[in-house]
Design an enzyme around this catalytic site. Structure first.
Site, PDB file in Angstrom:
ATOM      1  N   HIS A   1       1.044  -1.186  -0.015  1.00  0.00           N
ATOM      2  CA  HIS A   1      -0.019   0.030  -0.008  1.00  0.00           C
ATOM      3  C   HIS A   1       1.002   1.332   0.013  1.00  0.00           C
ATOM      4  O   HIS A   1       0.413   2.379  -0.529  1.00  0.00           O
ATOM      5  CB  HIS A   1      -1.007  -0.023   1.246  1.00  0.00           C
ATOM      6  CG  HIS A   1      -2.272   0.810   1.350  1.00  0.00           C
ATOM      7  ND1 HIS A   1      -2.401   1.829   0.064  1.00  0.00           N
ATOM      8  CD2 HIS A   1      -3.283   0.719   1.591  1.00  0.00           C
ATOM      9  CE1 HIS A   1      -3.630   2.235   0.192  1.00  0.00           C
ATOM     10  NE2 HIS A   1      -4.046   1.883   1.158  1.00  0.00           N
TER      11      HIS A   1
ATOM     12  N   ASP B   1     -10.193  -9.789 -17.636  1.00  0.00           N
ATOM     13  CA  ASP B   1     -10.198 -10.890 -18.352  1.00  0.00           C
ATOM     14  C   ASP B   1      -8.736 -11.424 -18.739  1.00  0.00           C
ATOM     15  O   ASP B   1      -8.289 -10.562 -19.417  1.00  0.00           O
ATOM     16  CB  ASP B   1     -11.137 -11.032 -19.518  1.00  0.00           C
ATOM     17  CG  ASP B   1     -11.284 -12.246 -20.479  1.00  0.00           C
ATOM     18  OD1 ASP B   1     -10.477 -13.299 -20.028  1.00  0.00           O
ATOM     19  OD2 ASP B   1     -11.848 -12.171 -21.521  1.00  0.00           O
TER      20      ASP B   1
END
Length: 443
Positions: free
Chosen positions: A157, A384
């Site tokens: 992060h 995808d």
């Protein structure tokens, strides 16, 4: 299957994936921004489950993912480096750790509603804090007995927020699907510290873990959210959003649970509370969506009238009204009639008053603070890798008391919201058994 502990996992390989072209020496030093410096060095993960209906061989999937990852890292070269002294990234092309894991069960076995919280942990490397010698980013490819696969991407992060994760994974997936063509990975905007200049001697410790907490997930269908929006409109709230009404609703349920826990534990009166909302600054700063870094801030409001929790209309109007005031204050900082560069610097200075790390101090303040982070409207379900669209997308970050993550969740052709909620153990039973909550949510 009664317990996730019954699932056997087997690590088949670990390797480092480096950029396909070396990073020039002139780009080896990448400054962290002031925002980056104030973020704890913890991994945040996004995981994607695919049924793999075409039955692609795992060896082919692995090779394509690794090759496309290597190609993508040329543009995202800081991710293949190491953070040094909370100051900069040494872009030395050390690479991203790629772990290949076999999970000895069928995917559907761990995607049962009662096991999904554990499934999100099963498909990622068992690591949370980023050490000085650890990879800045991690990938785990998991494959199941049924042929299904899961791809988990984790990154410190310290260098990325949710929007950055989405940009990277979109480019990686596009490259995976188009390896045989002349597809070029889109060029991310590496803002470094150009907007929020780094500062010397910023010390950021370890994440303040909340060991006595439990995390559970709750689903809100599109119909349930519309019911909440309709009630808000009846209360006189103009154009309430999905996130606004769900934030107010969950705050009310959590506050009721807090009152119940305080009563059961003879702790006296429950605390007043604050609502904290993480916000993506890219739209406010007119920055491209694929700008890399922690381009986030927070806005929050302390709700002093805790007794209004018993009056649904007043509570809902109070929470949404206070959040809108705080959000407007933040928006106004970015709308000054200045030239672009001056406006950026002025915005950076103003944000010091809203120090991005300040909400962590709530752990030591006599107040019940709830941190909301919305990943809604981020198109994670469009990712995808040549395996079709994911059947489930999950995220994982370290346990933090009163942390509530909101994500889109598919309900047929529409999307509801999945709420990942972390509360203290003594508060969760009252929360999850709240009749009001159960009238809108499911597991």
């Amino acid at each position: 299957m009664d317990s996730i502990t019954m699932v056997e996992t087997e690590t088949l390989s670990k390797t480092l994936i480096k950029p396909s072209s070396p990073t020039p020496q002139s780009l080896s030093h990448y400054n962290l921004s002031y925002n980056d410096q104030n973020i704890y060095p913890e991994y945040i993960f996004a995981g994607f489950f695919y049924s793999n209906p075409d039955g692609h061989e795992i060896s082919t999937i692995r090779e394509q993912l690794q090759n496309s990852l290597s190609k993508t890292l040329v543009s995202y070269y800081p991710f293949a480096g190491k953070v040094v002294k909370n100051d900069y990234i040494h872009c030395n092309d050390d690479g991203i750790e790629f772990v290949d894991v076999r999970i000895h069960c069928r995917m559907n076995d761990i995607l049962k509603p009662e096991l999904r919280s554990y499934a999100s942990e099963l498909i990622r490397p068992n690591r949370s804090t980023v050490g000085s010698e650890d990879s800045t980013a991690l990938v785990q490819l998991s494959h199941f007995d049924c042929g299904g696969v899961a791809v988990a991407f984790g990154i410190s992060h310290k260098v990325a927020d949710a929007a950055t994760i989405l940009s990277f994974i979109k480019d990686w997936a596009a490259s995976t699907c188009d390896l045989s063509s002349s597809h070029d990975v889109s060029t991310p905007v590496l803002v470094s510290d150009s907007i929020f200049p780094r500062q010397d001697n910023i010390i950021c410790g370890q994440f303040p873990a909340s060991p006595n907490c439990v995390r559970k997930r709750f689903l809100f269908s599109p119909e349930a959210i519309e019911r909440l929006k309709s009630k808000a409109i009846e209360f006189g709230i103009e154009k309430p959003t999905r996130v606004e009404v769900l934030t107010a609703f969950l705050c009310r349920c959590a506050t009721v649970a807090g009152k119940s826990a305080a009563k059961n534990n003879n702790c006296g009166q429950s605390l007043p509370f604050a609502v904290i909302q993480a916000v993506n600054l890219r739209p406010l700063l007119e920055l491209p969506k694929n700008s890399v870094g922690n381009l986030i801030s927070i806005y929050f409001s302390t709700i002093k009238e805790n007794d209004t929790v018993n009056i649904e209309q007043e509570f809902t109007k109070l929470v949404i009204g206070e959040l809108r005031k705080a959000k407007d204050k933040l928006k106004n900082l970015s709308q000054e009639k200045l030239n672009y560069v001056a406006r950026m610097q002025d915005f950076a200075n103003c944000l010091k008053e809203l120090d991005i790390s300040s909400f962590f101090d709530m752990e030591n303040v006599d107040i019940d603070a709830y941190l909301f982070s919305s990943w809604c409207r981020f198109p994670f379900y469009d990712i995808d890798f040549g395996l079709g669209k994911p059947i489930w997308v999950c995220m994982f970050q370290p346990h933090f008391k009163n942390c509530i993550i909101l994500m889109d969740y598919p309900f047929g052709d529409d999307y509801g919201i999945e709420a990942l909620i972390t509360l203290e153990q003594e508060k969760m039973p009252a929360f999850e058994n709240n009749e009001l909550l159960l009238s809108f949510a499911s597991n």
